[in-house]
Design an enzyme around this catalytic site. Structure first.
Site, short mmCIF file in Angstrom:
data_model
loop_
_atom_site.label_atom_id
_atom_site.label_comp_id
_atom_site.label_asym_id
_atom_site.label_seq_id
_atom_site.Cartn_x
_atom_site.Cartn_y
_atom_site.Cartn_z
N GLU A 190 0.80 -1.23 0.00
CA GLU A 190 0.00 0.00 0.00
C GLU A 190 0.84 1.28 0.00
OE1 GLU A 190 -2.93 -0.19 3.13
OE2 GLU A 190 -3.91 -1.96 2.28
N GLU A 241 -5.31 -8.74 0.72
CA GLU A 241 -5.97 -8.44 2.00
C GLU A 241 -7.45 -8.18 1.78
OE1 GLU A 241 -4.35 -5.22 4.40
OE2 GLU A 241 -2.30 -5.88 3.98
C1 FCB Z 1 -4.30 -2.30 5.54
C2 FCB Z 1 -2.90 -2.68 6.01
C3 FCB Z 1 -2.89 -3.79 7.02
C4 FCB Z 1 -4.03 -3.71 8.00
C5 FCB Z 1 -5.35 -3.51 7.28
C6 FCB Z 1 -6.53 -3.45 8.19
O1 FCB Z 1 -4.29 -0.99 5.10
O2 FCB Z 1 -2.13 -3.07 4.92
O3 FCB Z 1 -1.63 -3.78 7.64
O4 FCB Z 1 -3.78 -2.78 8.95
O5 FCB Z 1 -5.29 -2.35 6.51
#
Ligand code: FCB
Length: 441
Positions: A161, A346
């Site tokens: 990110e 994620e």
């Molecule tokens: C993302 C991050 C991860 C976690 C999630 C909830 O932005 O990459 O580390 O904190 O959010």
């Protein structure tokens, strides 16, 4: 999912779970400094202990194995593996060798992210990501660690990110290093992406069999009033600055002009050839998706975010919207002719989970995951090449500025005793994976 080789996994990140911030020569990172400053992290929480994964790693790998996943996404802490002299710290490297080898023994694929926000503090002291030299330091770190861990990982992701590192860290100030310069985000982002591109040749040369990619955060913008052209434009601009800013750079080799129309005077210094380096081909694109945002037009700033009542939200206040996930994935396929295969690196949600009689009944998460699996499936049916999905997260952990209060884990962590308890979502995921393993392949 219909593909037999579709990967199912769980994800974590070093700073969020490891603790042991001073063990074996680890250097301070920007998150140690940021969390140690009162007022930055909720309840004054720090990463000093976290989930004690640095010491409990063997049991945690067994836990991962017990879920029946195909793959585990972890991150390597730059300040653990590279010393002040720029050379490898073998004690830090050995930790990751042990973790990766135990995962391999269990037949679990290893997806390693090189930078999940824990910049060594000494580099921040020299300007951090505002300093072009940090991109070269990152490439050097990638070179050294990929030589040291050659053959042990399935895939390398350079950055997690970069938008968050740049914008939240250098303009918004709610993430480390907590700087607040309106012009900083664009320059920091440029150097992050440059570091990503500069690392590619070394990763390829040192570990040719491993795949290479990057992980980006994406979000959907919806107009507050769908009948208002101004609100629709606000939602579009929101997505330009969140999604296109990073993806256009990576996949088209250019920054969208709208970003700098929104924020005049923030153009980064881009040297000749930089955009070619940034847009080097990728084996995969990692995508992190959590929620939808609602936007209202604001003539001065392009858009403001609003929180319409009556929508399902998580403990973070994030709106649950699986349809937006499908729309985004399908939209990227239309926008980028060269879109690489996608991994959902994620997706998940936070809830205020409690252990009651040994059980954690996280029903909202169970439903969230099922609906988001279905949303990914719908994107695949619509022709998007999605190869895998990692739940965020294996464990409850240090949720950045929210500390330990926001729980994203499939597995509950009691921070006093470090006892891990599988939540109902973990058991559901386990049952789903067991069912798949039994089914026709
Ligand atoms: C993302 C991050 C991860 C976690 C999630 C909830 O932005 O990459 O580390 O904190 O959010």
């Amino acid at each position: 999912m219909s593909r037999p080789d579709f990967l199912w996994g769980v994800a974590t990140a070093a700073f969020q779970i490891e603790g042991a911030t001073q063990a074996d020569g680890r250097l301070p990172s920007i998150w140690d400094t940021y969390a140690a400053t009162p007022g930055n992290v909720l309840n004054g929480d720090t990463g000093d202990r976290a989930c004690e994964h640095y010491h409990r790693w063997a049991d945690d790998v067994d836990l991962i194995g017990s879920l029946g996943v195909d793959a585990y996404r972890l991150s390597i802490a730059w300040p653990r593996v590279i010393g002040l002299d720029g050379e490898l710290n073998s004690r830090g490297v050995d930790f990751y060798k042990r973790v990766l080898d135990r995962l391999a023994d269990k037949g679990i694929q290893r997806y390693a992210t090189l930078y999940h926000w824990d910049l060594p503090q000494h580099l921040e002291d020299r300007g951090g990501w505002l300093n072009r030299d940090t991109a070269y330091r990152f490439a050097d770190y990638a070179d050294k660690i990929s030589r040291a861990l050659e053959g042990r990982v399935t895939a390398w992701a350079t950055l997690n990110e970069p938008w968050c590192s740049a914008y939240l860290g250098y303009t918004h100030g709610r993430h480390a290093p907590g700087r607040r310069g309106p012009r900083y985000a664009a320059q920091a982002l440029h150097h992050l992406l440059l570091g990503h591109g500069l690392a590619q040749p070394a990763l390829q040369a040192n570990d040719a069999k491993a795949q290479r990619g990057i992980v980006v955060n994406i979000g959907r913008g919806a107009p507050e009033d769908p009948n208002s052209a101004a609100d629709r434009e606000a939602a579009r601009l929101f997505e330009v600055q969140l999604n296109d800013w990073v993806l256009d750079a990576l996949l088209k080799g250019e920054y969208p002009e709208d970003v700098f129309r929104l924020r005049p005077g923030t153009e980064p210094l881009v040297l000749e050839g930089d955009m070619d380096v940034i847009s080097r081909p990728l084996d995969f694109l990692g995508i992190n998706y959590y929620y939808r945002s609602t936007l209202r037009s604001d003539d001065g700033h392009g858009y403001v975010e609003v929180q319409p009542p009556g929508r399902e939200r998580t403990q973070m206040g994030w709106e649950v919207c699986p349809e937006a996930f499908t729309e985004l994935l399908v939209g990227f396929r239309e926008r980028y002719a060269n879109l690489p295969p996608i991994l959902i690196t994620e997706n998940g949600m936070a809830s205020a989970d409690l252990v009651v009689d040994g059980q954690v009944a996280d029903t909202q998460r169970c439903a969230y995951l099922q609906r988001h699996f279905a949303a990914v499936h719908a994107a695949i049916e619509a022709g998007v090449d999605v190869r895998g999905y990692f739940v965020w997260s294996l464990l409850d952990n240090f949720e950045w500025a929210y500390g330990y209060e926001r729980r994203f884990g499939l597995v509950h962590v009691d921070y006093d005793t470090q006892v891990r308890t599988l939540k109902h979502s973990a058991k559901g995921f386990q049952a789903f994976l067991a069912e798949r393993a039994r089914g026709p392949r």
